[in-house]
Design a protein around this motif. Structure first.
Motif, PDB file in Angstrom:
ATOM      1  N   LEU A   8      12.146   8.510  -7.109  1.00  0.00           N
ATOM      2  CA  LEU A   8      12.609   7.694  -5.980  1.00  0.00           C
ATOM      3  C   LEU A   8      11.585   7.672  -4.862  1.00  0.00           C
ATOM      4  CD1 LEU A   8      16.395   8.591  -5.687  1.00  0.00           C
ATOM      5  CD2 LEU A   8      15.390   6.461  -6.484  1.00  0.00           C
ATOM      6  N   SER A   9      10.887   8.767  -4.619  1.00  0.00           N
ATOM      7  CA  SER A   9       9.881   8.779  -3.559  1.00  0.00           C
ATOM      8  C   SER A   9       8.764   7.784  -3.834  1.00  0.00           C
ATOM      9  CB  SER A   9       9.312  10.191  -3.401  1.00  0.00           C
ATOM     10  OG  SER A   9       8.610  10.585  -4.568  1.00  0.00           O
ATOM     11  N   ILE A  10       8.381   7.645  -5.097  1.00  0.00           N
ATOM     12  CA  ILE A  10       7.362   6.648  -5.440  1.00  0.00           C
ATOM     13  C   ILE A  10       7.916   5.236  -5.268  1.00  0.00           C
ATOM     14  CG2 ILE A  10       5.833   5.827  -7.268  1.00  0.00           C
ATOM     15  CD1 ILE A  10       5.922   8.627  -8.463  1.00  0.00           C
ATOM     16  N   MET A  11       9.184   5.050  -5.563  1.00  0.00           N
ATOM     17  CA  MET A  11       9.784   3.720  -5.462  1.00  0.00           C
ATOM     18  C   MET A  11       9.937   3.268  -4.012  1.00  0.00           C
ATOM     19  SD  MET A  11      12.692   3.778  -8.439  1.00  0.00           S
ATOM     20  CE  MET A  11      13.064   2.062  -8.138  1.00  0.00           C
ATOM     21  N   ILE A  12      10.265   4.195  -3.101  1.00  0.00           N
ATOM     22  CA  ILE A  12      10.476   3.796  -1.712  1.00  0.00           C
ATOM     23  C   ILE A  12       9.197   3.874  -0.888  1.00  0.00           C
ATOM     24  CG2 ILE A  12      12.843   4.614  -1.851  1.00  0.00           C
ATOM     25  CD1 ILE A  12      12.080   6.983  -0.141  1.00  0.00           C
ATOM     26  N   LEU A  13       8.108   4.379  -1.470  1.00  0.00           N
ATOM     27  CA  LEU A  13       6.846   4.474  -0.732  1.00  0.00           C
ATOM     28  C   LEU A  13       6.358   3.121  -0.213  1.00  0.00           C
ATOM     29  CD1 LEU A  13       4.584   6.341   0.228  1.00  0.00           C
ATOM     30  CD2 LEU A  13       3.442   5.978  -1.970  1.00  0.00           C
ATOM     31  N   PRO A  14       6.412   2.032  -0.994  1.00  0.00           N
ATOM     32  CA  PRO A  14       5.988   0.734  -0.437  1.00  0.00           C
ATOM     33  C   PRO A  14       6.818   0.293   0.766  1.00  0.00           C
ATOM     34  CG  PRO A  14       6.097   0.621  -2.820  1.00  0.00           C
ATOM     35  CD  PRO A  14       6.715   1.922  -2.433  1.00  0.00           C
ATOM     36  N   THR A  15       8.123   0.563   0.736  1.00  0.00           N
ATOM     37  CA  THR A  15       8.976   0.171   1.863  1.00  0.00           C
ATOM     38  C   THR A  15       8.586   0.904   3.130  1.00  0.00           C
ATOM     39  OG1 THR A  15      10.815  -0.289   0.360  1.00  0.00           O
ATOM     40  CG2 THR A  15      11.347   0.013   2.675  1.00  0.00           C
ATOM     41  N   VAL A  16       8.448   2.225   3.037  1.00  0.00           N
ATOM     42  CA  VAL A  16       8.090   3.027   4.213  1.00  0.00           C
ATOM     43  C   VAL A  16       6.702   2.644   4.716  1.00  0.00           C
ATOM     44  CG1 VAL A  16       7.736   5.372   5.062  1.00  0.00           C
ATOM     45  CG2 VAL A  16       9.548   4.909   3.405  1.00  0.00           C
ATOM     46  N   THR A  17       5.753   2.462   3.811  1.00  0.00           N
ATOM     47  CA  THR A  17       4.385   2.152   4.217  1.00  0.00           C
ATOM     48  C   THR A  17       4.295   0.775   4.850  1.00  0.00           C
ATOM     49  OG1 THR A  17       3.592   3.512   2.362  1.00  0.00           O
ATOM     50  CG2 THR A  17       2.012   2.029   3.407  1.00  0.00           C
ATOM     51  N   THR A  18       4.955  -0.219   4.262  1.00  0.00           N
ATOM     52  CA  THR A  18       4.872  -1.581   4.793  1.00  0.00           C
ATOM     53  C   THR A  18       5.490  -1.684   6.182  1.00  0.00           C
ATOM     54  OG1 THR A  18       4.948  -2.478   2.544  1.00  0.00           O
ATOM     55  CG2 THR A  18       5.470  -3.974   4.337  1.00  0.00           C
ATOM     56  N   VAL A  19       6.670  -1.109   6.361  1.00  0.00           N
ATOM     57  CA  VAL A  19       7.319  -1.158   7.680  1.00  0.00           C
ATOM     58  C   VAL A  19       6.484  -0.415   8.716  1.00  0.00           C
ATOM     59  CG1 VAL A  19       9.380  -0.512   8.977  1.00  0.00           C
ATOM     60  CG2 VAL A  19       9.605  -1.432   6.681  1.00  0.00           C
ATOM     61  N   SER A  20       5.942   0.740   8.353  1.00  0.00           N
ATOM     62  CA  SER A  20       5.109   1.503   9.288  1.00  0.00           C
ATOM     63  C   SER A  20       3.828   0.754   9.627  1.00  0.00           C
ATOM     64  CB  SER A  20       4.774   2.876   8.685  1.00  0.00           C
ATOM     65  OG  SER A  20       5.941   3.612   8.396  1.00  0.00           O
ATOM     66  N   THR A  21       3.228   0.105   8.644  1.00  0.00           N
ATOM     67  CA  THR A  21       1.998  -0.651   8.897  1.00  0.00           C
ATOM     68  C   THR A  21       2.256  -1.821   9.828  1.00  0.00           C
ATOM     69  OG1 THR A  21       1.160  -0.013   6.708  1.00  0.00           O
ATOM     70  CG2 THR A  21       0.120  -1.900   7.794  1.00  0.00           C
ATOM     71  N   ASP A  22       3.331  -2.550   9.603  1.00  0.00           N
ATOM     72  CA  ASP A  22       3.668  -3.671  10.493  1.00  0.00           C
ATOM     73  C   ASP A  22       3.929  -3.185  11.917  1.00  0.00           C
ATOM     74  OD1 ASP A  22       3.409  -5.348   8.343  1.00  0.00           O
ATOM     75  OD2 ASP A  22       5.555  -5.394   7.885  1.00  0.00           O
ATOM     76  N   ALA A  23       4.583  -2.039  12.051  1.00  0.00           N
ATOM     77  CA  ALA A  23       4.850  -1.502  13.386  1.00  0.00           C
ATOM     78  C   ALA A  23       3.559  -1.087  14.081  1.00  0.00           C
ATOM     79  CB  ALA A  23       5.801  -0.311  13.277  1.00  0.00           C
ATOM     80  N   LEU A  24       2.654  -0.466  13.356  1.00  0.00           N
ATOM     81  CA  LEU A  24       1.392  -0.038  13.957  1.00  0.00           C
ATOM     82  C   LEU A  24       0.528  -1.227  14.365  1.00  0.00           C
ATOM     83  CD1 LEU A  24       0.518   2.926  11.562  1.00  0.00           C
ATOM     84  CD2 LEU A  24       1.143   3.100  13.967  1.00  0.00           C
ATOM     85  N   ARG A  25       0.550  -2.276  13.582  1.00  0.00           N
ATOM     86  CA  ARG A  25      -0.255  -3.452  13.929  1.00  0.00           C
ATOM     87  C   ARG A  25       0.341  -4.264  15.068  1.00  0.00           C
ATOM     88  NH1 ARG A  25      -1.853  -5.207   7.731  1.00  0.00           N
ATOM     89  NH2 ARG A  25      -3.647  -3.797   7.530  1.00  0.00           N
TER      90      ARG A  25
END
Length: 309
Positions: free
Chosen positions: A172-189
């Motif tokens: 599950l951690s591998i499956m949700i990694l794109p979600t966490v990374t994408t949302v965090s990246t959009d917030a940082l940008r």
């Protein structure tokens, strides 16, 4: 310049013909939008009504106690009398989802910081498309990889058969990694450059700016990505079902087999008769999943309000 009388009379008439056409296009657009919204609302309420009507049947028609299902430790639908204790499944769903979030949140946050603050060009052109590609992989592929790689590794290194809470959490951690990374990246940008430039101008280093300015400012947005990842993990069925062992009891370690709400529903729904007590009890588990989805949505909305403030 004087226009002929015929042209003067025809100009208002042409204008009157154009106005109804413009209004007709506007009304067609409004009708289409309202119709789509109405269909969406009716669909949502229909799903909620259908699941609630089936999920509440064991408590209304069959006399099953709510406390028995929420806090019971035994699941024996074929027993005399039948016992429906869903606490082991609730524990399995929460334990795997939270542990997956604990594993994926630091990885996703560090990956997003690397792609936006350390090497933004490489991250935007190479790393972010690669991470987003993980979101398109079917869940059965994750489950098969976990069954072929993670389970044998855990079986060889740790005690037990390899299947269990830890195996399900890693998948599950591998499956949700794109979600966490994408949302965090959009917030940082989306962070204004003036905050970072002001911190640098005052003599702060890059890591001081990240730890003392960027992360505290964007904490609600980063937590939103984590909550969305937990919601994604909580509702996953097939990948977890392949590696968790599907044992209806509360495990005493991370290496013991367990079961989740989704896994017991997918395993048992096809073997029950529609309208039976066992079938309606499974719909009660689906109702629990639906209520937890509402809770996750509420938490995300609260975090979004904090971001707007």
């Amino acid at each position: 310049m004087n226009l002929p009388a015929s042209e003067v009379r025809s100009a208002p008439a042409a204008k009157e013909r154009r106005i109804p056409k413009h209004l007709a296009e506007e009304w067609r657009g409004r009708t289409y939008v309202y119709l789509c919204v109405l269909i969406m609302i009716v669909t949502i309420f229909s799903i909620v009504y259908f699941i609630a009507s089936r999920g509440l049947a064991p408590f209304i028609s069959h006399g099953v106690s709510v406390s028995e299902m929420m806090f019971g430790l035994e699941w024996r639908p074929d027993g005399e009398p039948a016992v429906f204790g869903a606490l082991p499944f609730l524990f399995g769903s929460f334990s795997t989802s939270l542990l997956a979030a604990v594993i994926a949140a630091p990885l996703g946050l560090c990956a997003s910081l690397f792609m936006t603050e350390i090497m933004p060009k490489l991250g935007k052109t190479v790393l972010q498309p690669g991470i987003e590609l993980l979101a398109g992989i079917p869940s059965v592929v994750y489950g098969f990889v976990g069954l072929s790689v993670i389970v044998p590794f855990l079986r060889d290194v740790f005690p037990g058969l390899g299947v269990g809470v830890l195996a399900g959490s890693l998948v599950l951690s591998i499956m949700i990694l794109p979600t966490v990374t994408t949302v965090s990246t959009d917030a940082l940008r989306s962070l204004p450059r003036g905050l970072k430039e002001g911190s640098m101008a005052l003599g702060a280093t890059r890591w001081q700016t990240i730890s003392r300015i960027i992360l505290p400012t964007l904490l609600p947005s980063l937590l939103t990505g984590v909550v969305l990842g937990i919601a994604r993990a909580f509702g996953e069925a097939l990948a977890v079902q392949m590696v968790i062992g599907n044992a209806p009891h509360i495990p005493h370690s991370l290496f013991e087999s367990a079961a989740t709400l989704t896994s017991i529903i997918t395993l048992s729904m096809g073997n029950t008769t529609s309208g039976s007590l066992h079938n309606n009890a499974l719909w009660s588990l689906a109702l629990m999943l639906l209520l937890m989805t509402f809770v996750f949505v509420f938490v995300v909305r609260m975090l979004e309000r904090r971001v707007k403030r």
